[in-house]
Design a protein around this motif. Structure first.
Motif, PDB file in Angstrom:
ATOM      1  N   ARG A 104       0.826  -1.207   0.000  1.00 19.89           N
ATOM      2  CA  ARG A 104       0.000   0.000   0.000  1.00 19.89           C
ATOM      3  C   ARG A 104       0.865   1.265   0.000  1.00 19.89           C
ATOM      4  NH1 ARG A 104      -4.380  -2.208   4.514  1.00 19.89           N
ATOM      5  NH2 ARG A 104      -5.651  -3.440   3.043  1.00 19.89           N
ATOM      6  N   ASN A 105       2.042   1.193   0.616  1.00 19.57           N
ATOM      7  CA  ASN A 105       2.934   2.351   0.623  1.00 19.57           C
ATOM      8  C   ASN A 105       3.610   2.574  -0.725  1.00 19.57           C
ATOM      9  OD1 ASN A 105       2.321   2.777   3.294  1.00 19.57           O
ATOM     10  ND2 ASN A 105       4.227   1.911   4.099  1.00 19.57           N
ATOM     11  N   PHE A 106       3.764   1.513  -1.510  1.00 19.35           N
ATOM     12  CA  PHE A 106       4.372   1.603  -2.848  1.00 19.35           C
ATOM     13  C   PHE A 106       3.424   0.987  -3.876  1.00 19.35           C
ATOM     14  CE2 PHE A 106       7.943   1.518   0.116  1.00 19.35           C
ATOM     15  CZ  PHE A 106       8.732   2.571  -0.335  1.00 19.35           C
ATOM     16  N   PRO A 107       2.227   1.554  -4.064  1.00 20.33           N
ATOM     17  CA  PRO A 107       1.242   0.922  -4.958  1.00 20.33           C
ATOM     18  C   PRO A 107       1.659   0.928  -6.416  1.00 20.33           C
ATOM     19  CG  PRO A 107       0.502   3.111  -4.329  1.00 20.33           C
ATOM     20  CD  PRO A 107       1.729   2.826  -3.505  1.00 20.33           C
ATOM     21  N   LEU A 108       2.609   1.794  -6.795  1.00 20.36           N
ATOM     22  CA  LEU A 108       3.019   1.872  -8.196  1.00 20.36           C
ATOM     23  C   LEU A 108       4.208   0.962  -8.506  1.00 20.36           C
ATOM     24  CD1 LEU A 108       2.746   5.747  -8.725  1.00 20.36           C
ATOM     25  CD2 LEU A 108       0.988   3.979  -8.926  1.00 20.36           C
ATOM     26  N   SER A 109       4.721   0.277  -7.499  1.00 18.81           N
ATOM     27  CA  SER A 109       5.885  -0.606  -7.694  1.00 18.81           C
ATOM     28  C   SER A 109       5.651  -1.934  -6.986  1.00 18.81           C
ATOM     29  CB  SER A 109       7.150   0.075  -7.156  1.00 18.81           C
ATOM     30  OG  SER A 109       7.352   1.334  -7.755  1.00 18.81           O
ATOM     31  N   ARG A 110       4.486  -2.505  -7.185  1.00 23.28           N
ATOM     32  CA  ARG A 110       4.095  -3.691  -6.423  1.00 23.28           C
ATOM     33  C   ARG A 110       4.978  -4.892  -6.722  1.00 23.28           C
ATOM     34  NH1 ARG A 110      -2.549  -3.303  -6.891  1.00 23.28           N
ATOM     35  NH2 ARG A 110      -2.658  -1.039  -6.715  1.00 23.28           N
ATOM     36  N   GLY A 111       5.291  -5.094  -7.990  1.00 26.86           N
ATOM     37  CA  GLY A 111       6.109  -6.253  -8.338  1.00 26.86           C
ATOM     38  C   GLY A 111       7.500  -6.164  -7.742  1.00 26.86           C
ATOM     39  N   THR A 112       8.095  -4.980  -7.804  1.00 27.71           N
ATOM     40  CA  THR A 112       9.437  -4.796  -7.254  1.00 27.71           C
ATOM     41  C   THR A 112       9.445  -4.990  -5.748  1.00 27.71           C
ATOM     42  OG1 THR A 112       9.928  -3.216  -9.020  1.00 27.71           O
ATOM     43  CG2 THR A 112      11.373  -3.200  -7.106  1.00 27.71           C
ATOM     44  N   VAL A 113       8.477  -4.385  -5.068  1.00 28.08           N
ATOM     45  CA  VAL A 113       8.406  -4.495  -3.612  1.00 28.08           C
ATOM     46  C   VAL A 113       8.166  -5.940  -3.192  1.00 28.08           C
ATOM     47  CG1 VAL A 113       7.046  -3.842  -1.573  1.00 28.08           C
ATOM     48  CG2 VAL A 113       7.679  -2.114  -3.258  1.00 28.08           C
ATOM     49  N   SER A 114       7.256  -6.617  -3.885  1.00 26.25           N
ATOM     50  CA  SER A 114       6.980  -8.017  -3.576  1.00 26.25           C
ATOM     51  C   SER A 114       8.226  -8.876  -3.764  1.00 26.25           C
ATOM     52  CB  SER A 114       5.849  -8.537  -4.465  1.00 26.25           C
ATOM     53  OG  SER A 114       5.727  -9.937  -4.376  1.00 26.25           O
ATOM     54  N   GLY A 115       8.946  -8.646  -4.867  1.00 28.30           N
ATOM     55  CA  GLY A 115      10.155  -9.418  -5.127  1.00 28.30           C
ATOM     56  C   GLY A 115      11.213  -9.219  -4.056  1.00 28.30           C
ATOM     57  N   ILE A 116      11.387  -7.963  -3.611  1.00 32.73           N
ATOM     58  CA  ILE A 116      12.387  -7.669  -2.584  1.00 32.73           C
ATOM     59  C   ILE A 116      12.015  -8.328  -1.262  1.00 32.73           C
ATOM     60  CG2 ILE A 116      13.368  -5.822  -1.168  1.00 32.73           C
ATOM     61  CD1 ILE A 116      13.214  -4.020  -3.662  1.00 32.73           C
ATOM     62  N   LEU A 117      10.763  -8.147  -0.832  1.00 33.48           N
ATOM     63  CA  LEU A 117      10.335  -8.710   0.447  1.00 33.48           C
ATOM     64  C   LEU A 117      10.416 -10.233   0.439  1.00 33.48           C
ATOM     65  CD1 LEU A 117       7.262  -6.424   1.282  1.00 33.48           C
ATOM     66  CD2 LEU A 117       9.484  -6.415   2.398  1.00 33.48           C
ATOM     67  N   LYS A 118       9.902 -10.844  -0.617  1.00 31.79           N
ATOM     68  CA  LYS A 118       9.922 -12.305  -0.681  1.00 31.79           C
ATOM     69  C   LYS A 118      11.329 -12.840  -0.933  1.00 31.79           C
ATOM     70  CE  LYS A 118       5.795 -12.671   0.458  1.00 31.79           C
ATOM     71  NZ  LYS A 118       5.563 -13.107   1.854  1.00 31.79           N
ATOM     72  N   GLY A 119      12.179 -12.007  -1.535  1.00 31.28           N
ATOM     73  CA  GLY A 119      13.577 -12.397  -1.681  1.00 31.28           C
ATOM     74  C   GLY A 119      14.265 -12.520  -0.330  1.00 31.28           C
ATOM     75  N   TYR A 120      14.013 -11.553   0.543  1.00 30.35           N
ATOM     76  CA  TYR A 120      14.582 -11.625   1.889  1.00 30.35           C
ATOM     77  C   TYR A 120      14.032 -12.822   2.655  1.00 30.35           C
ATOM     78  CZ  TYR A 120      17.421  -7.415   2.212  1.00 30.35           C
ATOM     79  OH  TYR A 120      18.422  -6.491   2.072  1.00 30.35           O
ATOM     80  N   ALA A 121      12.736 -13.089   2.487  1.00 29.42           N
ATOM     81  CA  ALA A 121      12.171 -14.278   3.139  1.00 29.42           C
ATOM     82  C   ALA A 121      12.840 -15.541   2.626  1.00 29.42           C
ATOM     83  CB  ALA A 121      10.659 -14.334   2.904  1.00 29.42           C
ATOM     84  N   GLY A 122      13.185 -15.544   1.336  1.00 29.60           N
ATOM     85  CA  GLY A 122      13.798 -16.725   0.738  1.00 29.60           C
ATOM     86  C   GLY A 122      15.199 -17.011   1.259  1.00 29.60           C
ATOM     87  N   ILE A 123      15.957 -15.967   1.634  1.00 26.15           N
ATOM     88  CA  ILE A 123      17.322 -16.189   2.117  1.00 26.15           C
ATOM     89  C   ILE A 123      17.393 -16.223   3.639  1.00 26.15           C
ATOM     90  CG2 ILE A 123      18.401 -15.181   0.074  1.00 26.15           C
ATOM     91  CD1 ILE A 123      18.904 -12.665   1.743  1.00 26.15           C
TER      92      ILE A 123
END
Length: 553
Positions: free
Chosen positions: A135-154
């Protein structure tokens, strides 16, 4: 929705994102089960079947997040995180009491329940930070999702490093760390994870900020991989161990450089200060009836009389169902074909991937590999690469050509189909390559599902919709891994007269079945992509995301 204070300014979203990355590491605590389960087995005298059932509790707790999905629309992020903190403290606290033998003879059902509660903290942590930052970055959802889930992955690699270098490989110390350190970390971060004025996308430095964050997590992943190899072949002193952990911490806090830079070198355009809000022209302010009706719709308790009164004042013409791209409630999404297509595509792919992940050690042994840890490290790293890469790639193509993100899901299913066929026929030299491909595709499916759901069904009720889609993970693990792969493996092992199965036949039927599932997923993904292509052309016409014209909020 509760009346939640929104923080103004351009820096708070980036501070919140940096804090959310730490919480995502905390939200990966379920990955620690393989580290302490052997101690739990030996101390409590459990058999392998009992440990397997504890693993089921671990998976269920991690992935069932309907309650936090509902709660995130009614309570602020700090409240959601607080529930996760409590669950983490209580759940892992009970497990620590058992493994450390502080309390003896705890019943099996209590440990099963404690593990489920402990890992359910992941759902509360992950939902709070994901929904808030989307919601804080509604125009960059894919990038934000990738970064957050990337950290979860490592996060698994982060915990492994701490476990090996700081906690001296002690399961008891690890459980105490999870009981105390993770709650303290999340309590420290919760102040910074809050709804902020959404980034408008007008800041030209935003793209550079995302690139910096992505580069930081990629360097962190490479560092963790190299360090994991070093500690397996070299005996390190305590001083060197602490230095290696300190370097890891520096990588983890590096995204804070963005808000620090924004403070030292503020951009030229005017931004809101803390506590400031935008002024609204009175002529553009909706009527009291319109505002009241919107509140009634949000709470779901508008009566026919109230609606008619608002219609009489011209607030609305009629109450209609939302269109794709607008904000859906859960019950409205459930009657949409696109929701179920997305769920089935995710379920078929992620269920197949988690089957490989859960049985990777047995697969390695069946293929004649003595040390299977390299397979786990390879799958984990490629899973991270798929998550972080798919977010950036999908964001580029939706903005430049309005291509739906589900095209990447289609490609992932095709690659997984080929990889499973190669696995099934045990082609020489395919083990590592196929494992890497499956890890990448697993990461792609997980990361792409998140922004796709938010774009089709909106952000207002995104938490519960996202967690409903996430149920594909435990259901897939149960059906494909627990029942299909487990039954076939045990049958082949019994035919060989051993408890351990060796040879390509151990998983051949399973791999062919999973190839068929991914083939079906390819077809379903193509159908979904064709259906939603016009939606993306509407949302991303002109090269940037914008709300539908008739969106009423």
């Amino acid at each position: 929705m509760a009346n939640i204070v929104v923080k103004g300014g351009s820096r708070p979203p980036w501070v919140g994102l940096a804090a959310a990355l730490w919480v995502e590491i905390a939200a990966g605590n379920a990955y620690n089960f393989p580290l302490y389960s052997p101690a739990l087995k030996s101390v409590m005298g459990f058999n392998q079947q009992q440990i397997t059932m504890l693993g089921v509790a671990n998976d269920i707790g991690e992935n069932v997040g309907l309650l936090p999905g509902i709660a995130c629309n009614k309570f602020p992020p700090w409240a959601i995180l607080s529930v996760g903190v409590l669950a983490c403290f209580l759940g892992y606290g009970v497990l620590w009491l058992a493994v450390s033998q502080t309390v003896n003879n705890l019943p099996y059902w209590l440990l099963w329940l404690a593990l489920l509660i402990a890992t359910n903290s992941n759902a509360w942590f992950g939902t709070a930070v994901l929904v808030t930052n989307m919601r804080n970055f509604p125009l960059s959802r894919g990038t934000v999702s990738g970064i957050l889930k990337g950290y979860a992955g490592i996060s698994a690699a982060v915990y492994t490093l701490v476990y090996s270098l700081v906690l001296e490989g002690s399961a008891s110390n690890l459980l105490l760390f999870l009981t105390l350190a993770i709650p303290i970390l999340c309590l420290a971060m919760m102040y910074f994870i809050r709804p902020c004025t959404p980034a408008s996308g007008d800041d030209s430095s935003e793209h550079a900020h995302f690139l910096f964050t992505q580069a930081a997590v990629i360097l962190l992943a490479i560092y963790l991989l190299v360090t994991a190899i070093i500690i397996t072949v070299v005996s390190l002193s305590d001083a060197v161990s602490y230095i290696l952990v300190a370097i890891m911490v520096i990588f983890l806090i590096s995204p804070l450089a963005i808000p620090v830079k924004m403070s030292i070198f503020p951009s030229g355009h005017l931004v809101l200060g803390e506590g400031e809000t935008t002024s609204t022209d009175p002529l553009l302010t909706p009527s009291s009836s319109a505002a009241y009706l919107e509140t009634l719709y949000e709470n779901g308790d508008a009566s026919d009389v109230e609606i008619l009164l608002a219609m009489g004042e011209g607030a609305v013409k009629k109450k209609r169902r939302p269109k794709r791209g607008e904000d859906f409630r859960m019950h409205e999404a459930l009657i949409k074909a696109d929701f179920w297509l997305l769920w089935v595509v995710y379920f078929l792919g992620i269920g197949s991937g988690v089957t490989v992940l859960n049985n990777l050690a047995q697969i390695g042994v069946a293929f004649g590999l003595e040390d299977t840890t390299i397979l786990l490290a390879l799958f984990s790293f490629c899973n991270f690469a798929g998550r972080i890469g798919s977010g950036a790639v999908s964001e580029h193509f939706v903005r430049s050509r309005a291509i739906p993100r589900t095209v990447l899901m289609t490609c992932a299913h095709i690659i997984m189909t080929v990889a499973f066929i190669l696995f099934a026929f045990a082609i020489d030299g395919i083990l590592y390559a196929a494992t890497a491909l499956l890890g990448i595709c697993y990461g792609i499916l997980y990361a792409v599902m998140v922004p796709t759901a938010s774009e089709l069904f909106g952000l207002r009720h995104f938490g519960v919709i996202y967690n409903c889609l996430l149920l594909g993970n435990p259901i897939g693990a149960l059906l494909f891994s627990g029942i299909l792969a487990g039954y076939i493996y045990d049958a082949e092992a019994a035919r060989q007269g051993s408890s351990t199965c060796v040879g390509p036949d151990c998983f051949k039927v399973t791999f062919l079945a999973l190839a068929g599932c991914c083939g079906l997923g390819t077809v379903m993904s193509i159908i979904l992509t064709v259906r939603i292509w016009p939606v993306y052309e509407m949302l991303y016409s002109g090269g940037s995301y914008h709300l539908p014209r008739n969106l009423g909020h």
